[in-house]
Design a protein around this motif. Structure first.
Motif, PDB file in Angstrom:
ATOM      1  N   LYS A  16       0.838  -1.214   0.000  1.00  0.00           N
ATOM      2  CA  LYS A  16       0.000   0.000   0.000  1.00  0.00           C
ATOM      3  C   LYS A  16       0.869   1.259   0.000  1.00  0.00           C
ATOM      4  N   THR A  17       1.779   1.312   0.976  1.00  0.00           N
ATOM      5  CA  THR A  17       2.600   2.517   1.129  1.00  0.00           C
ATOM      6  C   THR A  17       3.515   2.698  -0.087  1.00  0.00           C
ATOM      7  N   ASP A  40      -1.558   6.433   8.356  1.00  0.00           N
ATOM      8  CA  ASP A  40      -1.109   5.283   9.142  1.00  0.00           C
ATOM      9  C   ASP A  40      -0.326   5.741  10.380  1.00  0.00           C
ATOM     10  N   ASP A 122      -2.838   6.914   1.965  1.00  0.00           N
ATOM     11  CA  ASP A 122      -2.185   5.653   2.343  1.00  0.00           C
ATOM     12  C   ASP A 122      -2.863   5.122   3.606  1.00  0.00           C
TER      13      ASP A 122
HETATM   14 MG   LIG Z   1       1.713   0.848   4.726  1.00  0.00          MG
END
Ligand SMILES: [Mg+2]
Ligand SMILES: Nc1ncnc2c1ncn2[C@@H]1O[C@H](COP(=O)(O)OP(=O)(O)OP(=O)(O)O)[C@@H](O)[C@H]1O
Length: 258
Positions: A16-17, A40, A122
């Motif tokens: 994801k990041t 996050d 994110d």
């Molecule tokens: Mg991440």
């Protein structure tokens, strides 16, 4: 108005990041202005861009009392709202918020992102209030899927969650696509997982596969995207190809996806 895309998957460590950062950089190369928002508490996106993850900048997006949201320029056309541990403190408050509160978040995010073409969120792993919050305020979702069997199984769950969010909280949310990540062409398994994903989810699966690359792991050490760190690498090209597909889908409506 910016297009707000959440990069989400409840499964951890699926890219994801990495996808938020490198897709953002690839969209900038293609002339778009991009704001990255780290939702996050781990603050990995913030750290990967050389920022400090102890200030919880994106927390200001979710607070009742309005205060300025800190946006830092991290490159030409690329900016970041930092994440960090302070986000964890407000996770439980967020979960109890209603429709009016979600409306407020969306308006605030649109205002902060008003100078940009894309806002990429994110999302953290799990299905807590921050990742759900991302789905509730966005226009579309990108789902990174690591090319392994259990990750494939997890995609059905996030698709179901997005459907529920669409029915109950955010009628505009669409799945932009599933991004196969950590693709390893030396293993048959990667191909099998992509084939199974295509069979199951059809056109939702992007044609671009993000290959496994040591350069992707290394680039955060230089506080940079892989496109800046190794511009001619296959990994950089993969993210450029993904950006083309995202643009085609979001801006030109070429896709036949549902
Ligand atoms: Mg991440
Ligand atoms: N294409 C790739 N090639 C090699 N390593 C990768 C690739 N994509 C991601 N990684 C590495 O895999 C790990 C997990 O990636 P990333 O942090 O992007 O996943 P995530 O889904 O954001 O994780 P989390 O759920 O913890 O937020 C990181 O160490 C990252 O550098």
């Amino acid at each position: 108005m910016p297009v707000i895309l959440a990069v989400a998957n409840q499964k951890g460590g699926v890219g994801k990041t990495t996808t938020t950062l490198n897709l953002g950089a690839a969209l900038v190369e293609k002339g778009r202005k991009v704001l990255l928002v780290d939702l996050d508490p781990q603050g990995c996106l913030t750290l990967a861009l050389g920022g400090r993850a102890d200030e919880g900048g994106s927390r200001a997006l979710f607070e009742q009392a309005e205060r300025p949201v800190a946006v830092s320029e991290v490159g030409e056309g690329l900016a970041l709202v930092a994440g960090g541990v302070e986000l964890a403190e407000i996770e439980s408050e967020l979960g109890s918020g209603g429709q009016a509160q979600r409306q407020m978040w969306r308006q605030r995010l649109r205002r902060v992102g008003s100078k940009y073409d894309y806002v990429l969120l994110d999302c953290p792993p799990g299905l807590g209030a921050l990742s759900l919050g991302g789905l509730q305020v966005c226009d579309g979702v990108l789902i990174p899927m690591q090319c392994d069997y259990l990750a494939l199984r997890g995609v059905a769950l996030i698709l179901r969650v997005i459907e529920l969010v669409r029915e109950n909280q955010n009628p505009r949310v669409r799945v932009v696509g599933i991004v196969p990540t950590l693709y390893d062409r030396r293993t048959v398994h990667s191909d099998q997982v992509v084939a199974a994903a295509q069979e199951r989810f059809g056109e939702l699966v992007f044609n671009t596969h993000i290959r496994h690359s040591a350069l992707i792991k290394k680039s955060p050490v230089a506080a940079s995207s892989v496109l800046a760190y190794a511009p001619r690498s296959a990994a950089a090209q993969d993210y450029r190809d993904l950006a083309e597909e995202v643009i085609a889908h979001v801006e030109k409506g070429k896709s036949k996806r549902r």
